[in-house]
Design an enzyme around this catalytic site. Structure first.
Site, mmCIF file in Angstrom:
data_model
loop_
_atom_site.group_PDB
_atom_site.id
_atom_site.type_symbol
_atom_site.label_atom_id
_atom_site.label_comp_id
_atom_site.label_asym_id
_atom_site.label_seq_id
_atom_site.Cartn_x
_atom_site.Cartn_y
_atom_site.Cartn_z
ATOM 1 N N LYS A 41 -0.620 4.431 -2.955
ATOM 2 C CA LYS A 41 -1.928 4.199 -3.593
ATOM 3 C C LYS A 41 -2.384 2.759 -3.372
ATOM 4 O O LYS A 41 -1.578 1.911 -2.964
ATOM 5 C CB LYS A 41 -1.831 4.516 -5.079
ATOM 6 C CG LYS A 41 -0.936 3.550 -5.840
ATOM 7 C CD LYS A 41 -0.662 4.020 -7.257
ATOM 8 C CE LYS A 41 0.273 3.033 -7.940
ATOM 9 N NZ LYS A 41 0.838 3.570 -9.180
ATOM 10 N N ARG A 139 -1.457 7.237 -21.803
ATOM 11 C CA ARG A 139 -2.566 7.048 -20.871
ATOM 12 C C ARG A 139 -2.973 8.458 -20.474
ATOM 13 O O ARG A 139 -3.600 9.151 -21.237
ATOM 14 C CB ARG A 139 -2.104 6.159 -19.706
ATOM 15 C CG ARG A 139 -3.218 5.711 -18.796
ATOM 16 C CD ARG A 139 -2.721 4.767 -17.704
ATOM 17 N NE ARG A 139 -1.687 5.369 -16.868
ATOM 18 C CZ ARG A 139 -1.143 4.802 -15.804
ATOM 19 N NH1 ARG A 139 -1.522 3.599 -15.429
ATOM 20 N NH2 ARG A 139 -0.209 5.409 -15.099
ATOM 21 N N TYR A 267 -12.438 -28.896 -6.729
ATOM 22 C CA TYR A 267 -13.415 -28.758 -7.812
ATOM 23 C C TYR A 267 -12.822 -29.240 -9.131
ATOM 24 O O TYR A 267 -11.652 -29.001 -9.415
ATOM 25 C CB TYR A 267 -13.812 -27.288 -7.977
ATOM 26 C CG TYR A 267 -14.641 -26.773 -6.833
ATOM 27 C CD1 TYR A 267 -15.932 -27.238 -6.610
ATOM 28 C CD2 TYR A 267 -14.127 -25.799 -5.986
ATOM 29 C CE1 TYR A 267 -16.688 -26.758 -5.565
ATOM 30 C CE2 TYR A 267 -14.876 -25.306 -4.936
ATOM 31 C CZ TYR A 267 -16.161 -25.782 -4.724
ATOM 32 O OH TYR A 267 -16.893 -25.300 -3.695
ATOM 33 N N MET A 315 -12.885 -20.924 -2.936
ATOM 34 C CA MET A 315 -13.184 -19.583 -2.430
ATOM 35 C C MET A 315 -12.498 -19.320 -1.083
ATOM 36 O O MET A 315 -11.899 -18.275 -0.877
ATOM 37 C CB MET A 315 -14.693 -19.388 -2.299
ATOM 38 C CG MET A 315 -15.090 -17.957 -1.966
ATOM 39 S SD MET A 315 -16.854 -17.735 -1.737
ATOM 40 C CE MET A 315 -17.487 -17.925 -3.386
HETATM 41 C C1 LIG Z 1 2.289 3.528 -9.078
HETATM 42 C C2 LIG Z 1 3.073 4.654 -9.549
HETATM 43 C C3 LIG Z 1 4.413 4.800 -9.163
HETATM 44 C C4 LIG Z 1 5.158 3.758 -8.357
HETATM 45 O O1 LIG Z 1 5.466 2.669 -9.168
HETATM 46 P P1 LIG Z 1 6.338 1.421 -8.652
HETATM 47 O O2 LIG Z 1 6.600 0.658 -9.877
HETATM 48 O O3 LIG Z 1 5.471 0.682 -7.703
HETATM 49 O O4 LIG Z 1 7.544 1.983 -8.013
HETATM 50 C C5 LIG Z 1 5.079 5.934 -9.567
HETATM 51 N N1 LIG Z 1 4.464 6.867 -10.320
HETATM 52 C C6 LIG Z 1 3.184 6.756 -10.720
HETATM 53 C C7 LIG Z 1 2.567 7.829 -11.551
HETATM 54 C C8 LIG Z 1 2.458 5.645 -10.374
HETATM 55 O O5 LIG Z 1 1.185 5.526 -10.778
#
Ligand SMILES: *Cc1c(COP(=O)(O)O)cnc(C)c1O
Length: 373
Positions: A41, A139, A267, A315
């Site tokens: 992801k 969640r 800055y 930046m």
């Molecule tokens: C991102 C995610 C993972 C992987 O998590 P890591 O800590 O990067 O290994 C596994 N399961 C779900 C549902 C996630 O959202």
């Protein structure tokens, strides 16, 4: 054309990490090692989803996971043939992609169940899904403690097939938090309830990287590492696995300048030279995803030495104190990675600014070209 600041992505290291995790699982549980769901992801944690996903497939990954249907689209467009699990809630998404792109959705809310069910009817297609149980993250997911009330309608669907059941830990990287164990026990209970409702999921999964490293009892049938694949061990955990960082962030010095006592740089003029100081200007800034808080806290490597980041991260540029070192424009700068005997990794950078290594790599900006090796 390529900018001096680039992210080198070592696909051999990625594949080696994948294999290292597989052999760890086989070593620790030889009778029934869990398989992997490789998490790609967020553009593969900033590493570039297309190339990373294909390299993982080549290394043997048969299921990849992404956050939403749009990421699934990017993976299919890149030619990924493996099964793709979508983690996110889909109740407000355009669901056509599930069918057109052969994605496997997570059903984690009653709203998503209805939406996916309606879409499957419209497409006249059976659809496999993963069911997410909320065991304490609060969640997404069906609450673990009233599944007998919330699940029967979904489980009775004849267009949706339950492929797997999963949960997600909220404290896998906090060794002292009791919630981790509580979630494990709740998940076991949920699995029993689901079975009592007559459902027969093909497999179960729960463990992100930290949970995988911590406790074989939460391995179930598959584990879902993300961070570890990219060669980073979730802090504060330690690991004996031979994991190699996949991303190296490099740049080049574009200018070198002397500061006299009392001169300020950056800055806000917050950094004032207290002695004659030499600074190197590096063409990487917050537009490239580098955190403002690195000024006064972080380092870069130049000529094999640690150079403190001073003044402000702007930046497009940052300034590093290289006093006492012969530095010239064109010299290599390592922002994340090794140079000589020195090394700065994502864990160190994250710790120096009070964040987590996941954020450090995910934030590497789209302006930075990924160069694959
Ligand atoms: C991102 C995610 C993972 C992987 O998590 P890591 O800590 O990067 O290994 C596994 N399961 C779900 C549902 C996630 O959202």
């Amino acid at each position: 054309m390529i900018r001096p600041t680039t992210a080198r992505i070592d696909l051999n290291a990625l594949q080696s990490n994948y294999r290292e995790i597989v052999s760890f699982l086989e070593r620790e549980r030889p009778d029934r090692p869990p398989r992997l769901i490789a998490v790609v992801k967020a553009n593969a944690y900033g590493h570039g989803a297309a190339r990373v996903a294909r390299a993982l497939e080549e290394a043997g990954a048969d299921i990849l996971a992404c956050a939403d249907i749009e990421e699934g689209h990017a993976l299919r467009t890149a030619g990924v043939g493996a099964e793709i699990l979508v983690f996110g809630a889909l109740s407000v998404s355009d669901l056509d992609g599930l069918f057109d792109l052969r994605l496997v959705p997570t059903i984690s809310t009653p709203g998503a169940a209805r939406a996916v069910q309606a879409a499957a009817v419209k497409y006249k297609q059976r659809l496999r899904y993963h069911l997410k149980i909320d065991t304490g993250m609060n969640r997404l997911g069906f609450r673990f403690d009233n599944l007998r009330r919330t699940l029967p309608e979904l489980l009775a669907s004849d267009t949706l097939t339950l492929d797997a059941v999963y949960t997600h830990f909220s404290t896998a990287d906090l060794p002292d938090a009791p919630l981790f164990d509580t979630q494990r026990v709740r998940f076991d209970r949920a699995l029993k309830d689901i079975e009592a409702l007559g459902a027969r999921p093909h497999y179960r999964h729960a463990a992100n990287s930290a949970a995988t490293l911590r406790d074989t009892r939460v391995w179930f049938d598959r584990v879902r590492p993300g961070l570890m694949l990219y060669g980073i061990v979730p802090p504060p955990l330690a690991s004996t696995l031979d994991l190699k960082p996949v991303m190296t962030l490099v740049s080049r010095v574009v200018a070198v300048k002397g500061l006299r006592v009392g001169d300020a740089t950056g800055y806000g003029a917050r950094y004032v030279a207290e002695r004659p100081t030499t600074i190197a200007i590096v063409p990487a800034g917050y537009a490239d995803g580098l955190d403002l808080r690195l000024a006064g806290r972080g380092h870069v490597l130049i000529r094999g030495k640690r150079a403190p980041i001073v003044g402000s991260v702007t930046m497009d540029m940052l300034m590093a104190d290289v006093t006492g070192t012969e530095v010239s424009p064109g010299d290599e700068v390592v922002i994340l990675g090794e140079q000589g005997d020195e090394r700065i990794d994502a864990r160190e950078m994250a710790a120096s600014i009070g964040t987590i290594p996941w954020e450090v790599v995910c934030r590497v900006g789209s302006r930075i070209e990924r160069v694959y090796r």
